[in-house]
Design a protein around this motif. Structure first.
Motif, short mmCIF file in Angstrom:
data_model
loop_
_atom_site.label_atom_id
_atom_site.label_comp_id
_atom_site.label_asym_id
_atom_site.label_seq_id
_atom_site.Cartn_x
_atom_site.Cartn_y
_atom_site.Cartn_z
N THR A 1 0.80 -1.23 0.00
CA THR A 1 0.00 0.00 0.00
C THR A 1 0.83 1.27 0.00
N GLY A 2 2.15 1.15 0.14
CA GLY A 2 2.98 2.34 0.15
C GLY A 2 4.42 2.01 -0.21
N ASP A 3 5.23 3.04 -0.31
CA ASP A 3 6.63 2.90 -0.68
C ASP A 3 7.38 2.01 0.31
N GLN A 4 8.13 1.05 -0.20
CA GLN A 4 8.84 0.09 0.65
C GLN A 4 10.35 0.33 0.70
N VAL A 5 10.86 1.28 -0.03
CA VAL A 5 12.31 1.44 -0.15
C VAL A 5 12.98 1.61 1.21
N ARG A 6 12.49 2.49 2.05
CA ARG A 6 13.10 2.69 3.38
C ARG A 6 13.05 1.42 4.22
N ASP A 7 11.91 0.73 4.17
CA ASP A 7 11.77 -0.52 4.93
C ASP A 7 12.75 -1.58 4.44
N ILE A 8 12.92 -1.68 3.13
CA ILE A 8 13.87 -2.65 2.58
C ILE A 8 15.29 -2.32 3.04
N ILE A 9 15.67 -1.07 2.96
CA ILE A 9 17.00 -0.65 3.42
C ILE A 9 17.18 -0.95 4.90
N ALA A 10 16.16 -0.69 5.71
CA ALA A 10 16.23 -0.89 7.15
C ALA A 10 16.45 -2.35 7.54
N THR A 11 16.06 -3.28 6.68
CA THR A 11 16.27 -4.70 7.01
C THR A 11 17.74 -5.10 6.96
N GLY A 12 18.57 -4.31 6.28
CA GLY A 12 19.95 -4.70 6.05
C GLY A 12 20.08 -5.73 4.94
N LEU A 13 18.98 -6.00 4.24
CA LEU A 13 18.95 -7.02 3.18
C LEU A 13 18.63 -6.41 1.82
N ALA A 14 18.83 -5.11 1.68
CA ALA A 14 18.56 -4.48 0.39
C ALA A 14 19.48 -5.06 -0.68
N PRO A 15 18.94 -5.41 -1.85
CA PRO A 15 19.80 -5.89 -2.92
C PRO A 15 20.86 -4.85 -3.27
N ARG A 16 21.98 -5.32 -3.77
CA ARG A 16 23.09 -4.41 -4.10
C ARG A 16 22.94 -3.75 -5.45
N ASP A 17 22.12 -4.32 -6.31
CA ASP A 17 21.93 -3.79 -7.66
C ASP A 17 20.50 -3.29 -7.79
N PRO A 18 20.30 -2.08 -8.31
CA PRO A 18 18.94 -1.54 -8.40
C PRO A 18 18.01 -2.32 -9.32
N ARG A 19 18.55 -3.16 -10.21
CA ARG A 19 17.71 -3.96 -11.11
C ARG A 19 17.10 -5.16 -10.40
N GLU A 20 17.62 -5.51 -9.24
CA GLU A 20 17.11 -6.67 -8.51
C GLU A 20 15.81 -6.29 -7.80
N SER A 21 15.07 -7.30 -7.37
CA SER A 21 13.72 -7.08 -6.84
C SER A 21 13.61 -7.49 -5.38
N ALA A 22 12.73 -6.81 -4.66
CA ALA A 22 12.47 -7.15 -3.26
C ALA A 22 11.07 -6.70 -2.88
N ILE A 23 10.44 -7.50 -2.03
CA ILE A 23 9.11 -7.21 -1.51
C ILE A 23 9.12 -7.52 -0.03
N ILE A 24 8.62 -6.60 0.78
CA ILE A 24 8.37 -6.87 2.20
C ILE A 24 6.87 -7.11 2.35
#
Length: 147
Positions: free
Chosen positions: A93-116
């Motif tokens: 329902t909203g932007d996840q970028v900060r949450d992904i970064i906060a996990t310490g598990l953000a992908p290293r390449d911006p082309r990669e995908s992640a969902i919380i």
């Protein structure tokens, strides 16, 4: 691949599961299934990794992976193409970028995908494809965020 928790301790949990495979097109995409058990929602991060694998000597990586999260009925409940750009819809329902970064598990390449996702008990499937029907080696991962 199957993983079983053999610990008799009621507070044991599996922190991460992943698999690496060659992603093709059509019906030959990468599919990773997982089950959330219990009575509480489980907060997880699901990642589709491709370009990052080159640093580990993996050849022919999937250059631009996309990720879909499906529920037990097969409905798409979340999707992502590039982790730094949230696709809202379904359970997102909203932007996840900060949450992904906060996990310490953000992908290293911006082309990669992640969902919380905060998931109730049930069966889930993560599907990894290549943008524009590209092929290559990718990794699909699910981490229990223990929240």
């Amino acid at each position: 691949m199957e993983v079983y928790d053999l610990s008799p301790s009621p507070d044991s949990f599996l922190g991460n599961i992943s698999t690496r495979s060659f992603v093709q097109t059509g019906d030959n995409v990468m599919i990773g299934g997982f089950i959330v058990q219990g009575t509480e929602q489980k907060r997880v991060i699901v990642r589709a990794i491709g370009p990052e694998l080159t640093q580990y000597g993996v050849a022919n990586v999937l250059a631009d992976p996309t990720l879909e999260l499906h529920d037990a009925s097969g409905a798409v409940i979340a999707s992502n193409g590039n982790w730094q750009h949230t696709i809202t819809g379904g359970i997102i329902t909203g932007d996840q970028v900060r949450d992904i970064i906060a996990t310490g598990l953000a992908p290293r390449d911006p082309r990669e995908s992640a969902i919380i996702a905060d998931l109730p008990a049930g069966n889930y499937t993560a599907i990894v494809r290549g943008v524009s029907n590209t092929t290559g080696v990718a990794l699909v991962e699910v981490y229990d965020l223990g929240e």
